[in-house]
Design a protein around this motif. Structure first.
Motif, PDB file in Angstrom:
ATOM      1  N   ASP A  23       0.832  -1.210   0.000  1.00 18.96           N
ATOM      2  CA  ASP A  23       0.000   0.000   0.000  1.00 18.96           C
ATOM      3  C   ASP A  23       0.865   1.257   0.000  1.00 18.96           C
ATOM      4  O   ASP A  23       0.572   2.219  -0.707  1.00 18.96           O
ATOM      5  CB  ASP A  23      -0.930   0.015   1.215  1.00 18.96           C
ATOM      6  CG  ASP A  23      -2.039  -1.019   1.141  1.00 18.96           C
ATOM      7  OD1 ASP A  23      -2.279  -1.580   0.048  1.00 18.96           O
ATOM      8  OD2 ASP A  23      -2.669  -1.279   2.192  1.00 18.96           O
ATOM      9  N   SER A  24       1.924   1.235   0.784  1.00 21.41           N
ATOM     10  CA  SER A  24       2.823   2.389   0.859  1.00 21.41           C
ATOM     11  C   SER A  24       3.508   2.643  -0.478  1.00 21.41           C
ATOM     12  O   SER A  24       3.591   3.786  -0.933  1.00 21.41           O
ATOM     13  CB  SER A  24       3.883   2.168   1.940  1.00 21.41           C
ATOM     14  OG  SER A  24       3.278   2.091   3.196  1.00 21.41           O
ATOM     15  N   VAL A  25       3.997   1.592  -1.091  1.00 19.72           N
ATOM     16  CA  VAL A  25       4.672   1.733  -2.390  1.00 19.72           C
ATOM     17  C   VAL A  25       3.696   2.265  -3.427  1.00 19.72           C
ATOM     18  O   VAL A  25       4.037   3.138  -4.231  1.00 19.72           O
ATOM     19  CB  VAL A  25       5.296   0.396  -2.837  1.00 19.72           C
ATOM     20  CG1 VAL A  25       5.733   0.442  -4.288  1.00 19.72           C
ATOM     21  CG2 VAL A  25       6.464   0.041  -1.934  1.00 19.72           C
ATOM     22  N   GLN A  26       2.469   1.779  -3.401  1.00 19.04           N
ATOM     23  CA  GLN A  26       1.459   2.248  -4.346  1.00 19.04           C
ATOM     24  C   GLN A  26       1.214   3.748  -4.163  1.00 19.04           C
ATOM     25  O   GLN A  26       1.126   4.492  -5.137  1.00 19.04           O
ATOM     26  CB  GLN A  26       0.165   1.466  -4.154  1.00 19.04           C
ATOM     27  CG  GLN A  26      -0.908   1.791  -5.159  1.00 19.04           C
ATOM     28  CD  GLN A  26      -2.137   0.927  -4.985  1.00 19.04           C
ATOM     29  OE1 GLN A  26      -2.411   0.406  -3.899  1.00 19.04           O
ATOM     30  NE2 GLN A  26      -2.895   0.771  -6.054  1.00 19.04           N
ATOM     31  N   LYS A  27       1.129   4.198  -2.917  1.00 17.07           N
ATOM     32  CA  LYS A  27       0.927   5.626  -2.655  1.00 17.07           C
ATOM     33  C   LYS A  27       2.133   6.435  -3.110  1.00 17.07           C
ATOM     34  O   LYS A  27       1.980   7.517  -3.672  1.00 17.07           O
ATOM     35  CB  LYS A  27       0.674   5.851  -1.168  1.00 17.07           C
ATOM     36  CG  LYS A  27      -0.671   5.359  -0.708  1.00 17.07           C
ATOM     37  CD  LYS A  27      -0.845   5.496   0.791  1.00 17.07           C
ATOM     38  CE  LYS A  27      -2.173   4.884   1.223  1.00 17.07           C
ATOM     39  NZ  LYS A  27      -2.306   4.867   2.691  1.00 17.07           N
ATOM     40  N   LEU A  28       3.335   5.922  -2.866  1.00 16.51           N
ATOM     41  CA  LEU A  28       4.550   6.636  -3.246  1.00 16.51           C
ATOM     42  C   LEU A  28       4.715   6.704  -4.764  1.00 16.51           C
ATOM     43  O   LEU A  28       5.298   7.656  -5.282  1.00 16.51           O
ATOM     44  CB  LEU A  28       5.775   5.984  -2.603  1.00 16.51           C
ATOM     45  CG  LEU A  28       5.837   6.112  -1.082  1.00 16.51           C
ATOM     46  CD1 LEU A  28       6.957   5.237  -0.528  1.00 16.51           C
ATOM     47  CD2 LEU A  28       6.020   7.562  -0.670  1.00 16.51           C
ATOM     48  N   ASN A  29       4.208   5.728  -5.479  1.00 20.58           N
ATOM     49  CA  ASN A  29       4.331   5.704  -6.937  1.00 20.58           C
ATOM     50  C   ASN A  29       3.404   6.701  -7.625  1.00 20.58           C
ATOM     51  O   ASN A  29       3.493   6.888  -8.829  1.00 20.58           O
ATOM     52  CB  ASN A  29       4.082   4.296  -7.471  1.00 20.58           C
ATOM     53  CG  ASN A  29       5.266   3.384  -7.240  1.00 20.58           C
ATOM     54  OD1 ASN A  29       6.380   3.841  -6.978  1.00 20.58           O
ATOM     55  ND2 ASN A  29       5.041   2.090  -7.322  1.00 20.58           N
ATOM     56  N   ASN A  34       4.681  11.690   0.211  1.00 15.96           N
ATOM     57  CA  ASN A  34       3.778  11.187   1.235  1.00 15.96           C
ATOM     58  C   ASN A  34       4.639  10.698   2.397  1.00 15.96           C
ATOM     59  O   ASN A  34       5.168   9.587   2.366  1.00 15.96           O
ATOM     60  CB  ASN A  34       2.914  10.063   0.655  1.00 15.96           C
ATOM     61  CG  ASN A  34       1.850   9.596   1.612  1.00 15.96           C
ATOM     62  OD1 ASN A  34       2.059   9.552   2.818  1.00 15.96           O
ATOM     63  ND2 ASN A  34       0.706   9.212   1.072  1.00 15.96           N
ATOM     64  N   ILE A  35       4.779  11.530   3.391  1.00 16.25           N
ATOM     65  CA  ILE A  35       5.659  11.233   4.516  1.00 16.25           C
ATOM     66  C   ILE A  35       5.190   9.998   5.277  1.00 16.25           C
ATOM     67  O   ILE A  35       6.003   9.165   5.680  1.00 16.25           O
ATOM     68  CB  ILE A  35       5.768  12.457   5.457  1.00 16.25           C
ATOM     69  CG1 ILE A  35       6.456  13.605   4.700  1.00 16.25           C
ATOM     70  CG2 ILE A  35       6.535  12.118   6.719  1.00 16.25           C
ATOM     71  CD1 ILE A  35       6.421  14.929   5.423  1.00 16.25           C
ATOM     72  N   ALA A  36       3.879   9.853   5.457  1.00 19.07           N
ATOM     73  CA  ALA A  36       3.352   8.695   6.182  1.00 19.07           C
ATOM     74  C   ALA A  36       3.648   7.401   5.427  1.00 19.07           C
ATOM     75  O   ALA A  36       4.043   6.397   6.029  1.00 19.07           O
ATOM     76  CB  ALA A  36       1.851   8.852   6.406  1.00 19.07           C
ATOM     77  N   LYS A  41       6.668   2.358   4.776  1.00 19.18           N
ATOM     78  CA  LYS A  41       7.510   1.517   3.912  1.00 19.18           C
ATOM     79  C   LYS A  41       8.831   1.207   4.609  1.00 19.18           C
ATOM     80  O   LYS A  41       9.264   0.051   4.668  1.00 19.18           O
ATOM     81  CB  LYS A  41       7.754   2.212   2.577  1.00 19.18           C
ATOM     82  CG  LYS A  41       8.623   1.429   1.615  1.00 19.18           C
ATOM     83  CD  LYS A  41       8.786   2.203   0.313  1.00 19.18           C
ATOM     84  CE  LYS A  41       9.734   1.508  -0.626  1.00 19.18           C
ATOM     85  NZ  LYS A  41      11.122   1.890  -0.418  1.00 19.18           N
ATOM     86  N   GLU A  42       9.462   2.229   5.162  1.00 17.77           N
ATOM     87  CA  GLU A  42      10.736   2.031   5.853  1.00 17.77           C
ATOM     88  C   GLU A  42      10.575   1.138   7.088  1.00 17.77           C
ATOM     89  O   GLU A  42      11.427   0.291   7.368  1.00 17.77           O
ATOM     90  CB  GLU A  42      11.338   3.383   6.243  1.00 17.77           C
ATOM     91  CG  GLU A  42      11.821   4.168   5.042  1.00 17.77           C
ATOM     92  CD  GLU A  42      12.240   5.591   5.385  1.00 17.77           C
ATOM     93  OE1 GLU A  42      12.252   5.952   6.593  1.00 17.77           O
ATOM     94  OE2 GLU A  42      12.543   6.346   4.457  1.00 17.77           O
TER      95      GLU A  42
END
Length: 74
Positions: A23-29, A34-36, A41-42
């Protein structure tokens, strides 16, 4: 087939981390900062690489992370 409740919980923790990472990678892509999502992801990546991960599963966390990263690269 009955699964041990502790094993089921451990599996659920690992599966949730995988879901959170995806989900995080999808948002970042999406291109926006997106700091959250970056933090999640980290955090997931640290979990996959930690000895703590091995208390939940016999999977190799680094191998799992490589597999997840290859999904994104496709």
């Amino acid at each position: 087939m009955n699964i041990d409740p502790y094993e089921a919980l451990a599996n659920a923790v690992v599966l949730q981390a995988v879901k959170d990472w995806r989900d995080s990678v999808q948002k970042l892509n999406k291109g926006k900062r997106n700091i959250a999502a970056e933090a999640t992801k980290e955090e997931c990546e640290r979990f996959f690489k930690s000895s703590y991960f091995n208390t939940f599963t016999e999977l190799d966390g680094n191998m799992l992370l490589n597999k997840l990263q290859s999904e994104v690269a496709e």
